[in-house]
Design a protein around this motif. Structure first.
Motif, short mmCIF file in Angstrom:
data_model
loop_
_atom_site.label_atom_id
_atom_site.label_comp_id
_atom_site.label_asym_id
_atom_site.label_seq_id
_atom_site.Cartn_x
_atom_site.Cartn_y
_atom_site.Cartn_z
N TYR A 90 0.84 -1.20 0.00
CA TYR A 90 0.00 0.00 0.00
C TYR A 90 0.88 1.24 0.00
O TYR A 90 1.91 1.28 0.67
N SER A 91 0.45 2.26 -0.74
CA SER A 91 1.19 3.52 -0.77
C SER A 91 1.12 4.18 0.61
O SER A 91 0.28 3.81 1.44
N ALA A 92 1.96 5.17 0.82
CA ALA A 92 1.94 5.90 2.09
C ALA A 92 0.58 6.56 2.31
O ALA A 92 0.06 6.59 3.43
N ARG A 93 -0.01 7.06 1.23
CA ARG A 93 -1.34 7.70 1.32
C ARG A 93 -2.40 6.66 1.69
O ARG A 93 -3.25 6.90 2.55
N GLU A 94 -2.35 5.50 1.05
CA GLU A 94 -3.30 4.44 1.37
C GLU A 94 -3.13 3.97 2.82
O GLU A 94 -4.12 3.80 3.54
N ALA A 95 -1.89 3.79 3.24
CA ALA A 95 -1.63 3.35 4.62
C ALA A 95 -2.14 4.38 5.63
O ALA A 95 -2.71 4.01 6.66
N ALA A 96 -1.93 5.66 5.34
CA ALA A 96 -2.42 6.70 6.25
C ALA A 96 -3.94 6.66 6.34
O ALA A 96 -4.52 6.80 7.43
N ALA A 97 -4.60 6.46 5.20
CA ALA A 97 -6.06 6.38 5.19
C ALA A 97 -6.55 5.15 5.94
O ALA A 97 -7.53 5.21 6.69
N LEU A 98 -5.88 4.03 5.75
CA LEU A 98 -6.28 2.80 6.43
C LEU A 98 -6.06 2.90 7.94
O LEU A 98 -6.88 2.43 8.74
N ASP A 99 -4.96 3.54 8.34
CA ASP A 99 -4.72 3.75 9.76
C ASP A 99 -5.82 4.63 10.36
O ASP A 99 -6.37 4.31 11.42
N TRP A 100 -6.14 5.72 9.69
CA TRP A 100 -7.21 6.63 10.15
C TRP A 100 -8.53 5.87 10.21
O TRP A 100 -9.31 6.00 11.16
N SER A 121 -2.72 13.86 8.33
CA SER A 121 -2.60 15.21 7.75
C SER A 121 -1.38 15.35 6.83
O SER A 121 -1.34 16.24 5.99
N ALA A 122 -0.40 14.49 7.00
CA ALA A 122 0.78 14.52 6.12
C ALA A 122 0.44 14.03 4.72
O ALA A 122 1.19 14.30 3.78
N HIS A 123 -0.69 13.34 4.57
CA HIS A 123 -1.05 12.76 3.28
C HIS A 123 -2.38 13.27 2.73
O HIS A 123 -2.67 13.04 1.54
N PHE A 124 -3.16 13.94 3.56
CA PHE A 124 -4.48 14.41 3.15
C PHE A 124 -4.69 15.84 3.64
O PHE A 124 -4.27 16.19 4.75
N SER A 125 -5.37 16.63 2.83
CA SER A 125 -5.72 18.00 3.22
C SER A 125 -6.84 17.95 4.27
O SER A 125 -7.46 16.90 4.49
#
Length: 159
Positions: A90-100, A121-125
Motif C-alpha cells: 500500500y502507498s503511504a497515502r493508502e496506509a495513512a487512510a487505512l490507519d485513520w 494530515s501529512a497525506h491528506f488535506s
C-alpha cells in the motif's frame, strides 16, 4: 457447544429499503458528495471493505469487494486488506487512510491522539480528512444496520 444461531437474513435488504426509504435517500446524498470529493474511488472502496471487516459485516464486505473489483483495484490489495500493515503493497497515502479508518472505526477502544491526526494530515488535506471521516462514518452506519439485520451478501453471478 456448537451455535444454533441461524445466518438467515432477519430483514431482506430490499424490504428494508421499502420500510426506510429516507435512509437510502440520505445515504445517496452522502455517496454523491464522496464521489465529488476528489478522493480516489479505489481508496474509498478499500476503506469501506476494511471497516466492514472490522465490524464483521458480510453484506458490506461483499458489496464493496464487488465495487472495488469493478474499479479494477488490484486483487492483492483486496486480499491483504486485513493485514495491510504487514503487506508492504500500500502507498503511504493508502496506509495513512487505512490507519485513520481503523482508529475512527475502533474509537471506543482508544482516544485518537494528535500524532494520529498529524500522520493522516501529512497525506491528506483538511478537506480530504473531512471526507475520509465522513466515508468511514457512513460505512460504520451501514454495518450497524446490515450486520444485525443480516442482509444477505450480494454474491456476484458465477461465484
Amino acid at each position: 457447544m456448537p451455535s444454533t444461531e441461524s445466518t438467515n437474513p432477519r430483514i431482506d435488504y430490499g424490504a428494508f429499503q421499502d420500510i426506510v426509504p429516507e435512509m437510502g435517500t440520505g445515504m445517496a446524498a452522502i455517496s454523491h458528495a464522496l464521489r465529488k470529493s476528489g478522493i480516489e474511488p479505489d481508496l474509498l472502496e478499500m476503506l469501506k471493505i476494511r471497516v466492514s471487516q472490522l465490524n464483521g459485516c458480510a453484506f458490506c464486505v461483499q458489496y464493496h469487494l464487488n465495487d472495488a473489483r469493478k474499479l479494477n483495484v488490484p486483487a492483492a490489495k483486496l486480499d491483504l486488506l486485513a493485514a495491510w500493515r504487514e503487506a508492504g503493497i500500500y502507498s503511504a497515502r493508502e496506509a495513512a487512510a487505512l490507519d485513520w479508518t481503523e482508529r475512527v472505526t475502533l474509537l471506543a477502544n482508544h482516544h485518537i491522539d494528535d500524532e494520529s491526526h498529524t500522520h493522516v494530515s501529512a497525506h491528506f488535506s483538511e478537506r480530504e480528512i473531512a471526507f475520509l471521516t465522513t466515508a468511514i462514518g457512513q460505512i460504520n452506519f451501514w454495518n450497524r444496520v446490515a450486520a444485525p439485520l443480516r442482509f444477505a451478501p450480494p454474491i456476484p453471478a458465477g461465484s
